[in-house]
Design a protein around this motif. Structure first.
Motif, mmCIF file in Angstrom:
data_model
loop_
_atom_site.group_PDB
_atom_site.id
_atom_site.type_symbol
_atom_site.label_atom_id
_atom_site.label_comp_id
_atom_site.label_asym_id
_atom_site.label_seq_id
_atom_site.Cartn_x
_atom_site.Cartn_y
_atom_site.Cartn_z
ATOM 1 N N HIS A 1 -1.593 78.323 102.270
ATOM 2 C CA HIS A 1 -1.448 77.117 103.084
ATOM 3 C C HIS A 1 -0.002 76.622 103.099
ATOM 4 N N GLY A 2 0.900 77.406 102.504
ATOM 5 C CA GLY A 2 2.305 77.005 102.459
ATOM 6 C C GLY A 2 2.614 76.040 101.333
ATOM 7 N N GLY A 3 1.668 75.884 100.395
ATOM 8 C CA GLY A 3 1.851 74.925 99.307
ATOM 9 C C GLY A 3 2.229 75.588 97.992
ATOM 10 N N GLU A 4 2.102 74.823 96.909
ATOM 11 C CA GLU A 4 2.454 75.305 95.580
ATOM 12 C C GLU A 4 1.395 74.861 94.575
ATOM 13 N N LEU A 5 1.160 75.688 93.565
ATOM 14 C CA LEU A 5 0.241 75.353 92.476
ATOM 15 C C LEU A 5 0.970 75.583 91.158
ATOM 16 N N GLU A 6 1.150 74.516 90.392
ATOM 17 C CA GLU A 6 1.878 74.579 89.129
ATOM 18 C C GLU A 6 1.005 74.057 87.997
ATOM 19 N N VAL A 7 1.373 74.436 86.774
ATOM 20 C CA VAL A 7 0.626 73.969 85.609
ATOM 21 C C VAL A 7 1.599 73.593 84.496
ATOM 22 N N GLU A 8 1.249 72.562 83.768
ATOM 23 C CA GLU A 8 1.999 72.129 82.591
ATOM 24 C C GLU A 8 0.981 71.829 81.499
ATOM 25 N N SER A 9 1.280 72.239 80.278
ATOM 26 C CA SER A 9 0.305 72.041 79.217
ATOM 27 C C SER A 9 0.965 71.908 77.853
ATOM 28 N N GLU A 10 0.291 71.195 76.971
ATOM 29 C CA GLU A 10 0.692 71.040 75.578
ATOM 30 C C GLU A 10 -0.541 71.340 74.727
ATOM 31 N N PRO A 11 -0.507 72.433 73.952
ATOM 32 C CA PRO A 11 -1.674 72.802 73.154
ATOM 33 C C PRO A 11 -2.181 71.649 72.296
ATOM 34 N N GLY A 12 -3.484 71.418 72.374
ATOM 35 C CA GLY A 12 -4.098 70.353 71.602
ATOM 36 C C GLY A 12 -3.923 68.963 72.182
ATOM 37 N N GLU A 13 -3.253 68.866 73.339
ATOM 38 C CA GLU A 13 -2.965 67.552 73.917
ATOM 39 C C GLU A 13 -3.473 67.408 75.359
ATOM 40 N N PHE A 14 -2.970 68.266 76.264
ATOM 41 C CA PHE A 14 -3.341 68.090 77.677
ATOM 42 C C PHE A 14 -3.023 69.348 78.469
ATOM 43 N N THR A 15 -3.590 69.396 79.678
ATOM 44 C CA THR A 15 -3.212 70.372 80.696
ATOM 45 C C THR A 15 -3.207 69.641 82.033
ATOM 46 N N GLU A 16 -2.190 69.889 82.836
ATOM 47 C CA GLU A 16 -2.110 69.248 84.156
ATOM 48 C C GLU A 16 -1.772 70.286 85.213
ATOM 49 N N PHE A 17 -2.630 70.367 86.227
ATOM 50 C CA PHE A 17 -2.375 71.207 87.392
ATOM 51 C C PHE A 17 -1.889 70.310 88.528
ATOM 52 N N ARG A 18 -0.841 70.742 89.198
ATOM 53 C CA ARG A 18 -0.312 69.997 90.346
ATOM 54 C C ARG A 18 -0.379 70.883 91.593
ATOM 55 N N ILE A 19 -1.057 70.362 92.590
ATOM 56 C CA ILE A 19 -1.256 71.091 93.846
ATOM 57 C C ILE A 19 -0.457 70.384 94.942
ATOM 58 N N LYS A 20 0.527 71.062 95.479
ATOM 59 C CA LYS A 20 1.332 70.505 96.573
ATOM 60 C C LYS A 20 0.850 71.100 97.883
ATOM 61 N N LEU A 21 0.428 70.237 98.790
ATOM 62 C CA LEU A 21 -0.071 70.672 100.090
ATOM 63 C C LEU A 21 0.762 70.053 101.204
ATOM 64 N N LEU A 22 1.186 70.889 102.141
ATOM 65 C CA LEU A 22 1.924 70.383 103.289
ATOM 66 C C LEU A 22 0.991 69.647 104.247
#
Length: 225
Positions: A192-213
Motif C-alpha cells: 500500500h506504499g506504507g511502512e511497518l516498524e517495530v520497537e521492543s524492550e524485553p520484559g517491558e513492551f513491544t510497539e508496532f507502528r503502521i504508516k499508511l498513506l
C-alpha cells in the motif's frame, strides 16, 4: 507355572497399553503438525494472491477499533480466562485512507492478536500487580496516518526483532503459529506504499507502528516491484 503365565500375561497387557499410549500421542502430534501445515499452505496462497480486491476509502479509527474488538473476543472465545485492558488514544484527525480494506483489516487483527498473546504470556509469570494492557493509538498527518499498537507484554529480544518479518519465523511454541502473519502483514502495508516498524524492550513492551498513506498508490507500487 500358573503364576509365571499370569505374570507374563500382565507384562503383555502392560506392553500393549504402553504401545497404544505411544500411538495415541503420535497421532495427536500428526494432527497438530498437519493443522499447522494447512495453515502454512493457506498463508502461502495468501502471499501469492493475484486478485487483491478493490480499493475503498475507510475510516482509520473505526477499522482499528473494530478489529481490535474482534481480536479480543476471538481470544476470549478460546480462553475464557484471558483478559486485557484496551486503551484507545485515537486522533480525531486520523481521518480516512484509501486501500484494500480486507487486507488492511487483516494487518490490524494480526498485530493486535499478537499483542494480546504477549500480555497473556507475561501474565503467566508475573505477580498480581501486573495489569495486561494494549494501547491503540492513531495520529493523522497531511498525507499519511500512523497506527501504533503497544503492549506491555514479554517484549522481544534484539536478535529476534531482526527476524520477525521473515516468512515462517515464529516465536510461538508448538503449533500455535505459522510464522507467516507478520511477513504477510508487512507485505500488505508495503504494498500500500506504507511502512511497518517495530520497537521492543524485553520484559517491558513491544510497539508496532503502521504508516499508511492517504492515497495508497497500490498500482504504482506493484508495477515497481
Amino acid at each position: 507355572m500358573a503364576d509365571e503365565t499370569e505374570s507374563n500375561g500382565e507384562l503383555d497387557k502392560g506392553l500393549v497399553v504402553e504401545i497404544l499410549d505411544d500411538l495415541d500421542m503420535n497421532l495427536s502430534k500428526v494432527r497438530e503438525h498437519g493443522g499447522r501445515a494447512d495453515r502454512i499452505v493457506e498463508g502461502m496462497l495468501a502471499h501469492s494472491r493475484d486478485e487483491p480486491g478493490g480499493e475503498e476509502t475507510m475510516n482509520v479509527n473505526r477499522v482499528v477499533d473494530e478489529y481490535a474488538k474482534l481480536a479480543y473476543h476471538g481470544l476470549r472465545g478460546t480462553d475464557s480466562a484471558f483478559n486485557v485492558t484496551m486503551v484507545r488514544e485515537f486522533d480525531e484527525n486520523a481521518g480516512q485512507v484509501t486501500g484494500i480494506a480486507r487486507d488492511l483489516s487483516r494487518v490490524f487483527l494480526n498485530i493486535v492478536t499478537n499483542a494480546c498473546h504477549a500480555t497473556a504470556a507475561r501474565r503467566e509469570e508475573a505477580d498480581a500487580s501486573y495489569s495486561p494492557t494494549v494501547t491503540l493509538k492513531t495520529k493523522g498527518h497531511q498525507d499519511h496516518v500512523v497506527v501504533s499498537v503497544r503492549d506491555n507484554g514479554t517484549g522481544i529480544p534484539d536478535s529476534i526483532v531482526r527476524k520477525i518479518f521473515e516468512p515462517f519465523f515464529t516465536t510461538k511454541s508448538g503449533t500455535q503459529g505459522t510464522g507467516l502473519g507478520l511477513s504477510i502483514s508487512r507485505d500488505i502495508v508495503v504494498g500500500h506504499g506504507g511502512e511497518l516498524e517495530v520497537e521492543s524492550e524485553p520484559g517491558e513492551f513491544t510497539e508496532f507502528r503502521i504508516k499508511l498513506l492517504r492515497e495508497s498508490n497500490i498500482a504504482e507500487v506493484t508495477s515497481a516491484s
